[in-house]
Scaffold this active site. Structure first.
Site, mmCIF file in Angstrom:
data_model
loop_
_atom_site.group_PDB
_atom_site.id
_atom_site.type_symbol
_atom_site.label_atom_id
_atom_site.label_comp_id
_atom_site.label_asym_id
_atom_site.label_seq_id
_atom_site.Cartn_x
_atom_site.Cartn_y
_atom_site.Cartn_z
ATOM 1 N N HIS A 157 -119.602 -15.789 -66.274
ATOM 2 C CA HIS A 157 -119.725 -15.675 -64.821
ATOM 3 C C HIS A 157 -118.842 -16.687 -64.096
ATOM 4 O O HIS A 157 -118.617 -16.583 -62.896
ATOM 5 C CB HIS A 157 -121.185 -15.867 -64.395
ATOM 6 N N ARG A 265 -131.606 0.097 -47.845
ATOM 7 C CA ARG A 265 -132.457 0.249 -49.037
ATOM 8 C C ARG A 265 -132.698 -1.107 -49.681
ATOM 9 O O ARG A 265 -133.827 -1.443 -50.059
ATOM 10 C CB ARG A 265 -131.777 1.162 -50.064
ATOM 11 N N ASP A 399 -116.587 5.956 -69.554
ATOM 12 C CA ASP A 399 -116.253 6.837 -70.677
ATOM 13 C C ASP A 399 -115.118 6.217 -71.495
ATOM 14 O O ASP A 399 -113.989 6.099 -71.033
ATOM 15 C CB ASP A 399 -115.832 8.204 -70.126
#
Length: 455
Positions: A157, A265, A399
């Protein structure tokens, strides 16, 4: 779960890259400076079972070597310089890649909720080593007996926040499936005046009280006992209807925000998480409590930073309240405290924060080293929380050449108060997931309040 480690490789950039020591920004050197784990699970098609076992690993290592050319800082090492400060040595020493086999199948993992057994699916970071010997990225490919696989990563981090780490992961996947690089990382830490001396003395700096450590439990002089208590992890789902109910409740139960923009939200759900935690922990009304919030400053700077800025531009801010106010007042009150904290992050806030940190003699007290066994640094356990949002990040659809993941999530985390909000796994159905770690004694009560208090 039995996991057998088969091989460990050092993967270096495929081509020569820029070398030398470079300064990190102040934002890179505070907060969490250890590694952050994530994991992806895949079910491979029958076609992939026809290839030799080493094909997948070879392709991953080859594409990793190629993606480390544009993302060359990740192939370097951190070094302590002085006064709790770090610099990045771009030396192309490479990253670690582990191959492993599991005797379990993906079905044995159920809903993939984090468990202590999942530690074996992640590469181990040996924090007993000096920091200049630790790779900044460690990846592990684990093959399951059912033919499924997992790819886990732990990324430092100190050199990459969430958007940067995800940028790296998605570009690695693009190269692995035979495509070209889509977005080059923006590698200029000078936008945060990295390595430059302070331009104004501390006496003329804005006071950034958000860098102070969060509150302690009433009657305690430190948090050492709270750090030791046993924790457990749960992943709790909120349906689209529940999310909309919480947002409607927040917006109708308290004063409209000054700018007229409804509570989001994140603000609504995080307010609900904060209130539920206060109730579950049995806080007294006069108990101070704080929630740590991560805010991406890229679009809040003037001029805005490129979205591909690589480093730490996601900053921690603090919302605080008395537990009694959170529990007695409507949900909208909690959301309003969170909104106020988020709105503080603007260009002036970011630049004055850099100046404030540059004037500090030592940065150690601003660093979270809890992951390496230290009792120093901020602690967002009882009576506090940290709620990180991945709601707007493109975390799904990674992917590597054999299709999209069947599950993506955070690594195992066992720090009280550590939580993460993710979009539901079904994509656009509007549901959310809360990955939450709490002390064992509080988890059942939290779940009860979390679901029963949704009106």
């Amino acid at each position: 779960m039995t996991v057998t480690y088969e091989a460990c490789y050092t993967v270096k950039p495929m081509e020569p890259t820029k070398c030398g020591r470079v300064p990190l920004s102040e934002w890179d050197q505070i907060g969490t400076i250890t590694h952050v784990p994530t994991i992806y699970f895949y079910r491979l098609s029958q076609n992939f079972h026809l290839f030799p076992n080493n094909t997948i690993a070879s392709n991953l290592k080859d594409s990793l070597s190629r993606v480390l050319v544009p993302f060359y800082p990740l192939a370097g090492r951190l070094r302590w310089i002085s006064n709790g400060r770090l610099e990045l040595d771009c030396n192309a020493m490479g990253v670690q890649f582990v191959e492993a086999q599991s005797s379990s199948s993906l079905e044995d993992l159920g809903d993939f909720s984090p468990s202590s057994e999942h530690h074996y699916l992640f590469p181990k970071v040996d924090y007993t080593l000096p920091i200049h010997e630790l790779p900044l990225v460690l990846a592990q490919l684990t093959k399951f007996k059912c033919g499924g696989i997992s790819i886990s990563m732990t990324i430092s981090h100190a050199v990459a926040d969430g958007p940067s780490a995800l940028h790296f992961t998605r570009e690695w996947a693009r190269l692995a499936r035979g495509e070209t690089l889509e977005k080059v990382p923006f590698l200029d830490w000078k936008v945060f005046r990295a390595g430059e001396p302070p331009s104004v003395p501390l006496t003329k700096c804005h006071v950034h009280t958000e860098f102070n450590h969060p509150p302690l439990l009433l009657g305690q002089t430190n948090n050492s006992e709270e750090r030791k208590k046993k924790t457990t992890v749960a992943i709790l789902k909120l349906s689209k209807f529940q999310v909309e109910t919480l947002r409607k409740t927040a917006n109708e139960s308290w004063n409209r925000p000054r700018n007229g923009r409804a509570y989001s939200r994140y603000e609504s759900v995080t307010g609900h998480v904060w209130r539920s935690a206060c109730k579950a922990r049995g806080h007294k009304e006069e108990q101070p409590t704080a929630v740590g919030i991560c805010v991406d400053s890229r679009s809040r700077m003037e001029p805005p930073l490129p979205k591909e800025y690589f480093g730490n531009a996601t900053l921690d801010v603090i919302a605080s309240s008395l537990a009694g106010d959170l529990m007695s007042k409507p949900l909208g009150y909690a959301s309003s405290r969170i909104r106020e904290a988020i709105e503080r992050v603007n260009d002036e806030y970011v630049r004055s924060g850099v100046e404030f940190l540059k004037n500090q003699e030592d940065l150690s007290r601003f660093q979270d080293l809890y992951a390496v066994g230290s009792e120093k640094g901020p602690f967002y356990g009882n009576p506090n929380l940290g709620v990180v949002s991945w709601l707007t990040l493109p975390i799904y659809g990674v992917d590597f050449g054999w299709g999209k993941e069947v599950y993506m999530g955070p690594g195992t985390h066992d720090f009280d108060g550590d939580s993460l909000l993710l979009p539901g796994p079904d994509g656009d159905d509007g549901s959310l997931l809360l990955a939450l770690c709490l002390q064992v004694v509080h988890m059942d009560a939290f779940k009860k309040h979390f679901y029963e208090d949704i009106e």
